[in-house]
Enzyme design. Structure first.
Site, PDB file in Angstrom:
ATOM      1  N   THR A  36      -1.538   7.385  -0.183  1.00 27.54           N
ATOM      2  CA  THR A  36      -2.842   7.224  -0.828  1.00 27.54           C
ATOM      3  C   THR A  36      -3.554   5.940  -0.425  1.00 27.54           C
ATOM      4  OG1 THR A  36      -1.922   6.061  -2.746  1.00 27.54           O
ATOM      5  CG2 THR A  36      -1.956   8.477  -2.822  1.00 27.54           C
TER       6      THR A  36
ATOM      7  N   ASP B 201       0.202  -5.011  12.690  1.00 27.55           N
ATOM      8  CA  ASP B 201       0.700  -5.367  11.360  1.00 27.55           C
ATOM      9  C   ASP B 201       1.051  -6.847  11.360  1.00 27.55           C
ATOM     10  OD1 ASP B 201       2.703  -5.885   9.209  1.00 27.55           O
ATOM     11  OD2 ASP B 201       2.413  -3.744   8.819  1.00 27.55           O
TER      12      ASP B 201
ATOM     13  N   ARG C  62       0.831  -1.195   0.000  1.00 22.18           N
ATOM     14  CA  ARG C  62       0.000   0.000   0.000  1.00 22.18           C
ATOM     15  C   ARG C  62       0.867   1.247   0.000  1.00 22.18           C
ATOM     16  NH1 ARG C  62      -4.441  -0.098   4.621  1.00 22.18           N
ATOM     17  NH2 ARG C  62      -2.608  -0.553   5.877  1.00 22.18           N
TER      18      ARG C  62
ATOM     19  N   ASP D 297       4.679  -7.791  10.167  1.00 26.61           N
ATOM     20  CA  ASP D 297       5.713  -7.502  11.168  1.00 26.61           C
ATOM     21  C   ASP D 297       5.691  -8.486  12.311  1.00 26.61           C
ATOM     22  OD1 ASP D 297       6.802  -5.322   9.860  1.00 26.61           O
ATOM     23  OD2 ASP D 297       5.524  -3.859  10.857  1.00 26.61           O
TER      24      ASP D 297
END
Length: 208
Positions: free
Chosen positions: A107, A199, A103, A202
């Site tokens: 944006t 995340d 991503r 991660d």
């Protein structure tokens, strides 16, 4: 929202452990592997069967076996890799493709950087694998990509989904069934699922 929530007690228990910020990388990986296998049972509930004749130590009989329908798992890099081994324990003959998307931090739009799919993609039931369905933009892009390669039978499995992501998939690809362990509350300003589990990439790979 069109989404199937897998509410099995073991799935929900393990999801709670995955959410806990105190769960370390090793345990997170192990739990993710286990929960993927458990969710896979529901995902494969409608695989076609055929009658075959076998002989037990006592007598001949007709029993049920899978018809050999071709399956493909398509993890979205990198977090999707954490769920593949659990699914392969159920269907070890499945082929595995990979789609790389990230991503844009500003944006939040998906950018493709890698794609490697089975040569017979159009003939397989493809299951996209990604722990998180957040905005849905990346997974819409992944589905678009598979359809451009001829895929006609696509499902999506994720651990946690945001309502916004579910609705976007429903709108853009109403033919794609979504399987998840939970639909959470909302997305925050950074595009993270709340309460979510952080995340996933991660936490799987210990990079944060």
């Amino acid at each position: 929202m069109k989404v199937q929530i897998i509410e099995h007690p073991l799935v929900q228990h393990k999801l709670t452990l995955l959410r806990d910020k105190n769960t370390g990388t090793k345990e997170f990986r192990e739990l993710l592997d286990e929960i993927a296998l458990l969710m896979g049972y529901e995902l494969t509930r409608n695989l076609p069967l055929q009658d075959v004749e076998i002989e037990t130590p006592v007598a001949k009989c007709f029993c049920k076996m899978l018809t050999g329908k071709k399956i493909g798992f398509i993890p979205v890099l990198r977090a999707g890799l954490g769920m593949v081994n659990g699914l392969l324990k159920l269907i070890p003959a499945a082929k595995v493709g990979h789609i790389g998307l990230y991503r844009d931090p500003d944006t939040l739009t998906p950018i493709e950087y890698y794609c490697k799919l089975p040569s017979d993609t159009a003939e397989r039931e493809l299951i996209i694998v990604d722990p998180m369905l957040a905005t849905g933009e990346s997974l819409v892009a992944a589905i678009d990509l598979l359809k451009r390669h001829g895929a006609k039978d696509i499902k999506l499995i994720c651990l946690v989904a945001a309502p916004e992501g579910v609705l976007l998939i429903n709108q853009k690809h109403p033919d794609v069934k979504i399987f998840t362990a939970a639909v959470d509350d909302y997305l925050n300003d950074h595009g993270y699922i709340v309460p979510g589990l952080g995340d996933a990439g991660d936490r799987i790979f210990g990079t944060k």
